[in-house]
Write an enzyme that holds these catalytic residues in place. Structure first.
Site, PDB file in Angstrom:
ATOM      1  N   HIS A 198     -11.157 -32.049  18.391  1.00 24.99           N
ATOM      2  CA  HIS A 198      -9.847 -32.044  17.734  1.00 24.99           C
ATOM      3  C   HIS A 198      -9.792 -30.915  16.693  1.00 24.99           C
ATOM      4  O   HIS A 198      -8.830 -30.139  16.645  1.00 24.99           O
ATOM      5  CB  HIS A 198      -9.624 -33.415  17.082  1.00 24.99           C
ATOM      6  CG  HIS A 198      -8.429 -33.528  16.213  1.00 24.99           C
ATOM      7  ND1 HIS A 198      -7.255 -34.111  16.645  1.00 24.99           N
ATOM      8  CD2 HIS A 198      -8.216 -33.170  14.922  1.00 24.99           C
ATOM      9  CE1 HIS A 198      -6.372 -34.094  15.657  1.00 24.99           C
ATOM     10  NE2 HIS A 198      -6.939 -33.529  14.596  1.00 24.99           N
ATOM     11  N   HIS A 221      -7.637 -27.236  16.370  1.00 24.34           N
ATOM     12  CA  HIS A 221      -6.933 -26.693  15.204  1.00 24.34           C
ATOM     13  C   HIS A 221      -7.330 -25.234  15.005  1.00 24.34           C
ATOM     14  O   HIS A 221      -6.466 -24.363  14.856  1.00 24.34           O
ATOM     15  CB  HIS A 221      -7.279 -27.471  13.931  1.00 24.34           C
ATOM     16  CG  HIS A 221      -6.542 -28.752  13.761  1.00 24.34           C
ATOM     17  ND1 HIS A 221      -5.186 -28.893  13.971  1.00 24.34           N
ATOM     18  CD2 HIS A 221      -6.990 -29.965  13.340  1.00 24.34           C
ATOM     19  CE1 HIS A 221      -4.838 -30.134  13.698  1.00 24.34           C
ATOM     20  NE2 HIS A 221      -5.912 -30.812  13.327  1.00 24.34           N
ATOM     21  N   HIS A 242      -1.186 -30.826  14.953  1.00 23.39           N
ATOM     22  CA  HIS A 242      -1.111 -32.229  15.366  1.00 23.39           C
ATOM     23  C   HIS A 242       0.143 -32.442  16.212  1.00 23.39           C
ATOM     24  O   HIS A 242       1.209 -31.933  15.876  1.00 23.39           O
ATOM     25  CB  HIS A 242      -1.041 -33.158  14.146  1.00 23.39           C
ATOM     26  CG  HIS A 242      -2.299 -33.211  13.376  1.00 23.39           C
ATOM     27  ND1 HIS A 242      -2.336 -33.018  12.024  1.00 23.39           N
ATOM     28  CD2 HIS A 242      -3.586 -33.445  13.766  1.00 23.39           C
ATOM     29  CE1 HIS A 242      -3.586 -33.129  11.604  1.00 23.39           C
ATOM     30  NE2 HIS A 242      -4.364 -33.379  12.646  1.00 23.39           N
TER      31      HIS A 242
END
Length: 178
Positions: free
Chosen positions: A76, A80, A86
């Site tokens: 995750h 980024h 998100h």
């Protein structure tokens, strides 16, 4: 196109880092390598939580990888660093989810971001979606029977988003034809 992102060996969890790299490189043209002389690179840092800036910041870009971060959390954070926001910060999120503001501590992670969706639909199954923070539901899907906030794998739309962003089409065709 092959995109190199480099790392420094400051975190002892190399197997987990490599597993997160593999989650991405198995389904995209993005490749990771150890830092040589590159001036811009990811520097894995132990500390509080799991965190990364969005996109390349230049220089030694810190990616925080604490002991409670899983391989999925790291993946995750790598997304980024590769430029993805998100999922629940998209401008169209209110059609798909409800934000439980009373359960939110870090409001910046929930503010709408006018980022590039690459004309792909909203993705409730994205690894970039929050579900719970400290055990409390922060984002609830409007569609029943959907579990959000998973950290097990990239969703099909996560893969498409990365492949579009990094123009992976031709490289992937070659990878799977051999």
């Amino acid at each position: 196109m092959i995109t190199d992102l480099v790392l420094t060996p400051t975190v002892s969890r190399e197997a987990e880092i490599k597993a997160a790299f593999k989650m991405i490189s198995d389904v995209t043209c993005i490749r990771f390598k150890k830092r040589d002389t590159e001036s811009s690179y990811l520097k894995f840092v132990t500390g509080n939580g799991c965190a990364s800036f969005v996109g390349c910041q230049g220089g030694a870009q810190q990616l925080f990888f604490s002991s409670e971060c899983t391989v999925g959390n790291l993946c995750h954070e790598l997304l980024h660093a590769l430029g993805l926001y998100h999922e629940h910060t998209r401008e169209d999120r209110d059609k798909y989810v409800t934000v439980n503001w009373q359960n939110i501590v870090a409001e910046n992670n929930f503010k709408v971001n006018p980022g590039n969706t690459q004309n792909l639909p909203y993705d409730l199954t994205s690894i970039m979606h929050y579900g719970r923070t400290n055990g409390n539901p922060t984002v609830l899907p409007k569609q029943s029977g959907v579990e959000i906030g998973q950290r097990k794998h990239l969703s099909q739309l996560d893969i498409e988003r990365l492949n579009k962003l990094y123009r992976c089409g031709r490289a992937l065709e070659n990878k799977y034809m051999t």
